[in-house]
Design a protein around this motif. Structure first.
Motif, PDB file in Angstrom:
ATOM      1  N   HIS A 152      30.685 -21.697  49.016  1.00  0.00           N
ATOM      2  CA  HIS A 152      31.484 -22.908  49.215  1.00  0.00           C
ATOM      3  C   HIS A 152      32.966 -22.583  49.067  1.00  0.00           C
ATOM      4  N   VAL A 153      33.816 -23.452  49.665  1.00  0.00           N
ATOM      5  CA  VAL A 153      35.259 -23.202  49.719  1.00  0.00           C
ATOM      6  C   VAL A 153      36.014 -24.402  49.148  1.00  0.00           C
ATOM      7  N   GLY A 154      37.021 -24.117  48.300  1.00  0.00           N
ATOM      8  CA  GLY A 154      37.824 -25.192  47.709  1.00  0.00           C
ATOM      9  C   GLY A 154      39.285 -24.800  47.602  1.00  0.00           C
ATOM     10  N   ILE A 155      40.078 -25.726  47.109  1.00  0.00           N
ATOM     11  CA  ILE A 155      41.503 -25.483  46.873  1.00  0.00           C
ATOM     12  C   ILE A 155      41.878 -26.018  45.498  1.00  0.00           C
ATOM     13  N   THR A 156      42.880 -25.399  44.875  1.00  0.00           N
ATOM     14  CA  THR A 156      43.370 -25.858  43.579  1.00  0.00           C
ATOM     15  C   THR A 156      44.872 -26.107  43.670  1.00  0.00           C
ATOM     16  N   ASN A 157      45.350 -27.026  42.819  1.00  0.00           N
ATOM     17  CA  ASN A 157      46.762 -27.400  42.911  1.00  0.00           C
ATOM     18  C   ASN A 157      47.141 -28.306  41.755  1.00  0.00           C
ATOM     19  N   LEU A 158      48.438 -28.327  41.440  1.00  0.00           N
ATOM     20  CA  LEU A 158      48.965 -29.302  40.487  1.00  0.00           C
ATOM     21  C   LEU A 158      49.425 -30.568  41.208  1.00  0.00           C
ATOM     22  N   LEU A 179      40.180 -28.640  42.904  1.00  0.00           N
ATOM     23  CA  LEU A 179      40.304 -28.445  41.462  1.00  0.00           C
ATOM     24  C   LEU A 179      41.711 -28.888  41.077  1.00  0.00           C
ATOM     25  N   SER A 180      41.772 -29.989  40.342  1.00  0.00           N
ATOM     26  CA  SER A 180      43.044 -30.568  39.902  1.00  0.00           C
ATOM     27  C   SER A 180      43.161 -30.390  38.397  1.00  0.00           C
ATOM     28  N   PHE A 181      44.370 -30.053  37.929  1.00  0.00           N
ATOM     29  CA  PHE A 181      44.522 -29.909  36.484  1.00  0.00           C
ATOM     30  C   PHE A 181      45.648 -30.791  35.948  1.00  0.00           C
ATOM     31  N   CYS A 182      45.432 -31.260  34.732  1.00  0.00           N
ATOM     32  CA  CYS A 182      46.412 -32.069  33.996  1.00  0.00           C
ATOM     33  C   CYS A 182      46.651 -33.445  34.628  1.00  0.00           C
ATOM     34  N   HIS A 183      45.766 -33.902  35.504  1.00  0.00           N
ATOM     35  CA  HIS A 183      45.924 -35.224  36.103  1.00  0.00           C
ATOM     36  C   HIS A 183      44.736 -36.149  35.855  1.00  0.00           C
ATOM     37  N   TYR A 184      43.870 -35.760  34.919  1.00  0.00           N
ATOM     38  CA  TYR A 184      42.891 -36.733  34.405  1.00  0.00           C
ATOM     39  C   TYR A 184      42.749 -36.472  32.920  1.00  0.00           C
ATOM     40  N   THR A 185      43.769 -36.935  32.202  1.00  0.00           N
ATOM     41  CA  THR A 185      43.876 -36.701  30.762  1.00  0.00           C
ATOM     42  C   THR A 185      44.330 -37.997  30.095  1.00  0.00           C
ATOM     43  N   LEU A 186      44.444 -37.973  28.791  1.00  0.00           N
ATOM     44  CA  LEU A 186      44.885 -39.162  28.050  1.00  0.00           C
ATOM     45  C   LEU A 186      46.280 -39.606  28.438  1.00  0.00           C
ATOM     46  N   ASN A 187      47.120 -38.675  28.869  1.00  0.00           N
ATOM     47  CA  ASN A 187      48.514 -39.010  29.182  1.00  0.00           C
ATOM     48  C   ASN A 187      48.804 -39.096  30.679  1.00  0.00           C
ATOM     49  N   ASP A 188      47.808 -38.780  31.508  1.00  0.00           N
ATOM     50  CA  ASP A 188      48.056 -38.771  32.954  1.00  0.00           C
ATOM     51  C   ASP A 188      46.725 -38.869  33.695  1.00  0.00           C
ATOM     52  N   ASP A 189      46.478 -40.012  34.340  1.00  0.00           N
ATOM     53  CA  ASP A 189      45.228 -40.184  35.086  1.00  0.00           C
ATOM     54  C   ASP A 189      45.477 -40.333  36.586  1.00  0.00           C
ATOM     55  N   GLY A 204      34.091 -32.755  46.654  1.00  0.00           N
ATOM     56  CA  GLY A 204      33.865 -32.856  45.225  1.00  0.00           C
ATOM     57  C   GLY A 204      35.134 -32.629  44.429  1.00  0.00           C
ATOM     58  N   VAL A 205      35.163 -33.193  43.217  1.00  0.00           N
ATOM     59  CA  VAL A 205      36.364 -33.132  42.380  1.00  0.00           C
ATOM     60  C   VAL A 205      36.048 -32.416  41.067  1.00  0.00           C
ATOM     61  N   ILE A 206      36.845 -31.398  40.787  1.00  0.00           N
ATOM     62  CA  ILE A 206      36.775 -30.667  39.523  1.00  0.00           C
ATOM     63  C   ILE A 206      38.074 -30.941  38.775  1.00  0.00           C
ATOM     64  N   ASN A 207      37.950 -31.318  37.524  1.00  0.00           N
ATOM     65  CA  ASN A 207      39.096 -31.615  36.665  1.00  0.00           C
ATOM     66  C   ASN A 207      39.270 -30.464  35.675  1.00  0.00           C
ATOM     67  N   ALA A 208      40.498 -30.037  35.467  1.00  0.00           N
ATOM     68  CA  ALA A 208      40.746 -28.941  34.531  1.00  0.00           C
ATOM     69  C   ALA A 208      41.796 -29.338  33.504  1.00  0.00           C
TER      70      ALA A 208
END
Length: 310
Positions: A152-158, A179-189, A204-208
């Motif tokens: 499978h193929v995906g992309i990651t980014n801020l 793959l998204s990081f720091c955008h589903y947290t207590l301070n940023d959703d 599909g969505v992967i949170n990091a």
């Protein structure tokens, strides 16, 4: 442990999963044998998705993870790694060419001691020419998918809007996950604003980084953290509030991040086996909605404040 499918990939992954960046000594120094034990602890306790990159520790994370995976049956985990971002002798480098992408996949498989990769990602596309990503990097990875080298193929980014641009400029089905990081947290959703879009594309969505790269921890934010100073102060206040209520901000952060069924999995990283077990417990603890509401009130002045990746 809950398991959810990443988009339409067929990969049913644990709601909390293992990010191997720490195995490269990215955040703290590590003892290799302890890091290997952390991987084994994760898999033995139900985690079945592991994410890494040749960039982490400039190859070191893949090397250490490969040693850990030697003694784990391949059917027990899904493996994700990346192309595009690298480093050598302490210098970061980027190469999103088709040639390098294909070479990198085979080099990663050698370091990881596997003969296929479940999910290959283009790493941090905010550093790339997005036209090159669409017209060169992704087609190269699709070739490898067709050959069965990657599944499978995906992309990651801020930056969330870059996801939309790339997905809108390639054939349907090219990108299977983000793959998204720091955008589903207590301070940023902010990630929630894009969930309808991703679902409409069957992506599909992967949170990091549920701890926002250390911002949401009792240890405190690391010196290198790029968050605005005002946000760091709010995080300290929220951390103290959680402690006053007999819990930790880490526990709340993980419970919050895994609570959304529209997000397949949330990645965390550690080289400490005890922290693996602790994080799994956090993920399996019901979310304290009252505490969450209070912490969100604390973060309100800086809610969704973000920063430039580096």
């Amino acid at each position: 442990m809950q398991y959810r499918e990443i988009g339409k990939t067929g990969m049913k992954v644990s709601a909390i999963s293992f990010g191997a960046s720490s195995l490269g000594g990215v955040f703290h120094s590590l003892k290799e044998e302890t890091g290997i034990e952390a991987v084994h602890t994760a898999v033995d306790n139900g985690i079945n998705f592991i994410d890494v990159s040749p960039y982490y520790g400039h190859l070191k994370a893949e090397v250490v993870l490969g040693k850990a995976l030697k003694n784990i049956d391949r059917s027990r985990y899904y493996l994700s790694t990346k192309v595009g971002r690298y480093g050598q002798d302490g210098v970061n480098t980027w190469d999103y060419s088709a040639r390098k992408a294909k070479e990198s996949v085979y080099e990663s498989m050698e370091r990881l001691h596997v003969d296929y990769i479940d999910l290959i990602n283009i790493h941090d596309i905010e550093f790339a020419d997005l036209e090159q990503v669409c017209n060169e990097t992704l087609p190269a990875l699709v070739d490898l998918r067709r050959e069965g080298v990657v599944k499978h193929v995906g992309i990651t980014n801020l930056n969330l809007r870059h996801f939309h641009y790339v997905i809108d400029h390639v054939p349907a089905g090219t990108v299977e996950s983000v793959l998204s990081f720091c955008h589903y947290t207590l301070n940023d959703d902010a990630l929630v604003d894009s969930l309808d879009y991703f679902e409409s594309k069957e992506i599909g969505v992967i949170n990091a980084s549920p701890f926002s790269m250390g911002l949401l921890t009792e240890r405190g934010v690391p010196d290198w953290h790029p968050a605005p100073e005002a946000l760091k102060r709010l995080a300290q206040k929220a951390t103290a509030y959680c402690k006053s209520k007999g819990t930790s901000i880490e526990a709340l952060a993980v419970a919050f991040s895994v609570n959304n069924p529209r997000i397949a999995t949330t990645l965390f990283s550690t080289t400490n086996p005890e922290n693996v077990l602790k994080t799994i417990r956090y993920a399996e603890t019901p979310l304290n909605e009252e505490l969450l509401a209070e912490v969100k009130r604390i973060f309100e002045p800086g809610f969704r404040d973000t920063w430039v990746n580096s």
